[in-house]
Scaffold this motif. Structure first.
Motif, PDB file in Angstrom:
ATOM      1  N   MET A   1     -59.302 -23.769  20.026  1.00 48.13           N
ATOM      2  CA  MET A   1     -58.480 -24.936  20.268  1.00 48.13           C
ATOM      3  C   MET A   1     -59.057 -25.683  21.468  1.00 48.13           C
ATOM      4  SD  MET A   1     -54.424 -25.029  21.286  1.00 48.13           S
ATOM      5  CE  MET A   1     -53.976 -24.263  19.750  1.00 48.13           C
ATOM      6  N   ARG A   2     -59.343 -26.945  21.265  1.00 48.43           N
ATOM      7  CA  ARG A   2     -59.923 -27.776  22.332  1.00 48.43           C
ATOM      8  C   ARG A   2     -58.825 -28.578  23.023  1.00 48.43           C
ATOM      9  NH1 ARG A   2     -64.610 -30.304  24.157  1.00 48.43           N
ATOM     10  NH2 ARG A   2     -64.437 -32.530  24.500  1.00 48.43           N
ATOM     11  N   LEU A   3     -58.815 -28.538  24.355  1.00 45.41           N
ATOM     12  CA  LEU A   3     -57.829 -29.249  25.160  1.00 45.41           C
ATOM     13  C   LEU A   3     -58.495 -30.378  25.942  1.00 45.41           C
ATOM     14  CD1 LEU A   3     -55.982 -26.200  26.780  1.00 45.41           C
ATOM     15  CD2 LEU A   3     -55.548 -27.264  24.552  1.00 45.41           C
ATOM     16  N   LEU A   4     -57.763 -31.460  26.115  1.00 51.20           N
ATOM     17  CA  LEU A   4     -58.174 -32.575  26.958  1.00 51.20           C
ATOM     18  C   LEU A   4     -57.073 -32.771  27.991  1.00 51.20           C
ATOM     19  CD1 LEU A   4     -59.907 -35.078  27.668  1.00 51.20           C
ATOM     20  CD2 LEU A   4     -58.664 -36.311  25.884  1.00 51.20           C
ATOM     21  N   LEU A   5     -57.428 -32.670  29.275  1.00 49.98           N
ATOM     22  CA  LEU A   5     -56.463 -32.753  30.363  1.00 49.98           C
ATOM     23  C   LEU A   5     -56.718 -33.999  31.193  1.00 49.98           C
ATOM     24  CD1 LEU A   5     -56.751 -29.705  29.549  1.00 49.98           C
ATOM     25  CD2 LEU A   5     -56.211 -29.156  31.892  1.00 49.98           C
ATOM     26  N   MET A   6     -55.628 -34.730  31.467  1.00 46.02           N
ATOM     27  CA  MET A   6     -55.737 -35.917  32.319  1.00 46.02           C
ATOM     28  C   MET A   6     -54.448 -36.070  33.111  1.00 46.02           C
ATOM     29  SD  MET A   6     -55.294 -39.074  29.626  1.00 46.02           S
ATOM     30  CE  MET A   6     -56.164 -38.346  28.247  1.00 46.02           C
ATOM     31  N   SER A   7     -54.517 -36.903  34.125  1.00 46.10           N
ATOM     32  CA  SER A   7     -53.347 -37.203  34.937  1.00 46.10           C
ATOM     33  C   SER A   7     -53.590 -38.508  35.683  1.00 46.10           C
ATOM     34  CB  SER A   7     -53.102 -36.066  35.937  1.00 46.10           C
ATOM     35  OG  SER A   7     -51.892 -36.286  36.642  1.00 46.10           O
ATOM     36  N   ASP A   8     -52.533 -39.054  36.220  1.00 42.97           N
ATOM     37  CA  ASP A   8     -52.638 -40.187  37.132  1.00 42.97           C
ATOM     38  C   ASP A   8     -53.476 -41.329  36.565  1.00 42.97           C
ATOM     39  OD1 ASP A   8     -51.243 -39.142  39.678  1.00 42.97           O
ATOM     40  OD2 ASP A   8     -52.520 -37.492  39.025  1.00 42.97           O
ATOM     41  N   THR A   9     -53.102 -41.778  35.363  1.00 44.93           N
ATOM     42  CA  THR A   9     -53.850 -42.867  34.742  1.00 44.93           C
ATOM     43  C   THR A   9     -53.479 -44.221  35.336  1.00 44.93           C
ATOM     44  OG1 THR A   9     -52.266 -42.725  32.906  1.00 44.93           O
ATOM     45  CG2 THR A   9     -54.424 -41.693  32.601  1.00 44.93           C
ATOM     46  N   HIS A  10     -52.246 -44.394  35.769  1.00 45.91           N
ATOM     47  CA  HIS A  10     -51.831 -45.602  36.505  1.00 45.91           C
ATOM     48  C   HIS A  10     -52.224 -46.919  35.830  1.00 45.91           C
ATOM     49  CE1 HIS A  10     -50.479 -43.523  40.201  1.00 45.91           C
ATOM     50  NE2 HIS A  10     -51.417 -42.656  39.916  1.00 45.91           N
ATOM     51  N   ARG A  28     -61.030 -35.857  19.484  1.00 47.57           N
ATOM     52  CA  ARG A  28     -61.796 -34.601  19.399  1.00 47.57           C
ATOM     53  C   ARG A  28     -60.979 -33.404  19.864  1.00 47.57           C
ATOM     54  NH1 ARG A  28     -66.506 -37.626  22.298  1.00 47.57           N
ATOM     55  NH2 ARG A  28     -67.411 -38.728  20.535  1.00 47.57           N
ATOM     56  N   ALA A  29     -59.883 -33.667  20.579  1.00 51.96           N
ATOM     57  CA  ALA A  29     -59.055 -32.600  21.128  1.00 51.96           C
ATOM     58  C   ALA A  29     -57.954 -32.201  20.154  1.00 51.96           C
ATOM     59  CB  ALA A  29     -58.433 -33.053  22.449  1.00 51.96           C
ATOM     60  N   ASP A  30     -57.639 -30.923  20.138  1.00 54.67           N
ATOM     61  CA  ASP A  30     -56.489 -30.453  19.369  1.00 54.67           C
ATOM     62  C   ASP A  30     -55.197 -30.782  20.102  1.00 54.67           C
ATOM     63  OD1 ASP A  30     -57.865 -29.055  17.130  1.00 54.67           O
ATOM     64  OD2 ASP A  30     -58.703 -27.910  18.797  1.00 54.67           O
ATOM     65  N   VAL A  31     -55.261 -30.741  21.440  1.00 56.84           N
ATOM     66  CA  VAL A  31     -54.093 -31.042  22.267  1.00 56.84           C
ATOM     67  C   VAL A  31     -54.554 -31.866  23.464  1.00 56.84           C
ATOM     68  CG1 VAL A  31     -52.168 -30.097  23.606  1.00 56.84           C
ATOM     69  CG2 VAL A  31     -53.021 -28.846  21.602  1.00 56.84           C
ATOM     70  N   VAL A  32     -53.843 -32.956  23.733  1.00 54.66           N
ATOM     71  CA  VAL A  32     -54.056 -33.766  24.924  1.00 54.66           C
ATOM     72  C   VAL A  32     -52.888 -33.495  25.865  1.00 54.66           C
ATOM     73  CG1 VAL A  32     -54.223 -36.117  25.847  1.00 54.66           C
ATOM     74  CG2 VAL A  32     -55.316 -35.549  23.661  1.00 54.66           C
ATOM     75  N   ILE A  33     -53.205 -33.174  27.118  1.00 54.56           N
ATOM     76  CA  ILE A  33     -52.193 -32.907  28.130  1.00 54.56           C
ATOM     77  C   ILE A  33     -52.319 -33.960  29.221  1.00 54.56           C
ATOM     78  CG2 ILE A  33     -51.379 -31.269  29.876  1.00 54.56           C
ATOM     79  CD1 ILE A  33     -52.454 -29.016  28.075  1.00 54.56           C
ATOM     80  N   ARG A  52     -53.928 -35.640  18.212  1.00 55.08           N
ATOM     81  CA  ARG A  52     -53.316 -34.764  17.218  1.00 55.08           C
ATOM     82  C   ARG A  52     -51.979 -34.236  17.747  1.00 55.08           C
ATOM     83  NH1 ARG A  52     -58.613 -31.115  15.846  1.00 55.08           N
ATOM     84  NH2 ARG A  52     -59.973 -32.905  15.571  1.00 55.08           N
ATOM     85  N   ARG A  53     -51.979 -33.898  19.043  1.00 52.19           N
ATOM     86  CA  ARG A  53     -50.769 -33.434  19.711  1.00 52.19           C
ATOM     87  C   ARG A  53     -50.847 -33.880  21.166  1.00 52.19           C
ATOM     88  NH1 ARG A  53     -48.635 -27.175  20.426  1.00 52.19           N
ATOM     89  NH2 ARG A  53     -46.729 -27.707  21.592  1.00 52.19           N
ATOM     90  N   LEU A  54     -49.756 -34.426  21.677  1.00 49.23           N
ATOM     91  CA  LEU A  54     -49.699 -34.884  23.062  1.00 49.23           C
ATOM     92  C   LEU A  54     -48.575 -34.157  23.782  1.00 49.23           C
ATOM     93  CD1 LEU A  54     -50.553 -36.888  25.332  1.00 49.23           C
ATOM     94  CD2 LEU A  54     -48.835 -38.468  24.389  1.00 49.23           C
ATOM     95  N   ILE A  55     -48.910 -33.599  24.940  1.00 51.29           N
ATOM     96  CA  ILE A  55     -47.927 -32.984  25.827  1.00 51.29           C
ATOM     97  C   ILE A  55     -48.014 -33.749  27.138  1.00 51.29           C
ATOM     98  CG2 ILE A  55     -47.223 -30.902  27.063  1.00 51.29           C
ATOM     99  CD1 ILE A  55     -48.740 -29.308  24.834  1.00 51.29           C
ATOM    100  N   GLY A  56     -46.895 -34.288  27.581  1.00 48.39           N
ATOM    101  CA  GLY A  56     -46.920 -35.065  28.813  1.00 48.39           C
ATOM    102  C   GLY A  56     -45.639 -34.956  29.592  1.00 48.39           C
ATOM    103  N   VAL A  57     -45.736 -35.272  30.875  1.00 44.09           N
ATOM    104  CA  VAL A  57     -44.588 -35.296  31.780  1.00 44.09           C
ATOM    105  C   VAL A  57     -44.607 -36.605  32.550  1.00 44.09           C
ATOM    106  CG1 VAL A  57     -44.523 -32.777  32.012  1.00 44.09           C
ATOM    107  CG2 VAL A  57     -45.851 -34.127  33.657  1.00 44.09           C
ATOM    108  N   HIS A  58     -43.484 -36.933  33.170  1.00 42.20           N
ATOM    109  CA  HIS A  58     -43.460 -38.124  34.009  1.00 42.20           C
ATOM    110  C   HIS A  58     -43.849 -37.750  35.435  1.00 42.20           C
ATOM    111  CE1 HIS A  58     -39.700 -37.187  36.131  1.00 42.20           C
ATOM    112  NE2 HIS A  58     -39.168 -36.864  34.973  1.00 42.20           N
TER     113      HIS A  58
END
Length: 167
Positions: A1-10, A28-33, A52-58
């Motif tokens: 499972m490939r993950l893509l992690l990001m934060s603080d896009t503003h 390309r990611a199975d899950v974007v966080i 494909r799947r997005l997990i996010g917080v505020h």
């Protein structure tokens, strides 16, 4: 499972749009966080439409509309690992023990806020990851994001990616 992690896009405060190199990685990611500080709902909708799947917080810069759409903390089981996502974890000093105490049942905690990439492991075994920011490097030399793989209950191939300077 490939993950893509990001934060603080503003977006659109610090950048007009997400960098093309980062957007190319989304399908390309199975899950974007995303660990918060989106600033606009359009970025949430863009990632939802491409991931494909997005997990996010505020985050702390996200207004009422984003706070209504996204939780403060998110949890997910991915490939046999227990993940948590939160925007703020407090000061760097004592972060590992503080987060291990706050999230004793997690294997991996993805966080943001500082715009400073971070990859450490607490004494409890909790892995802490901050992908930095793909749009606002602040005092960092590069704008960044992370990728990783989950395989057989293990987090592997954690990689910090540098984005080219805009313009």
């Amino acid at each position: 499972m490939r993950l893509l992690l990001m934060s603080d896009t503003h977006v659109p405060v610090r950048a007009r749009a997400l960098p093309a190199g980062l957007l190319d990685e989304v399908p390309r990611a199975d899950v974007v966080i995303h660990a918060g500080d989106w600033v606009d709902t359009a970025t949430v909708e863009l990632l939802r439409s491409r991931a494909r799947r997005l997990i996010g917080v505020h985050g702390n810069n996200d207004g009422p509309e984003l706070r209504a759409m996204l939780p403060e903390v998110a949890f997910a089981e991915l490939g046999g690992l227990r993940f948590g996502v939160v925007h703020e974890t407090g000061p760097a000093r004592g972060r590992e023990s503080r987060c291990a105490h706050r999230f004793p049942d997690l294997d991996v905690l993805v966080f943001g806020h500082s715009h400073i990439p971070w990859d450490t492991t607490a004494g409890s075994g909790l892995r802490l990851l901050n992908p930095g920011s793909p749009t606002d490097r602040r005092r960092q030399p590069y704008r960044t994001y992370m990728t990783a793989r989950v395989s057989e209950g293990r987090l592997t191939e954690v990689e910090l990616h540098r984005l080219p300077h805009p313009g």
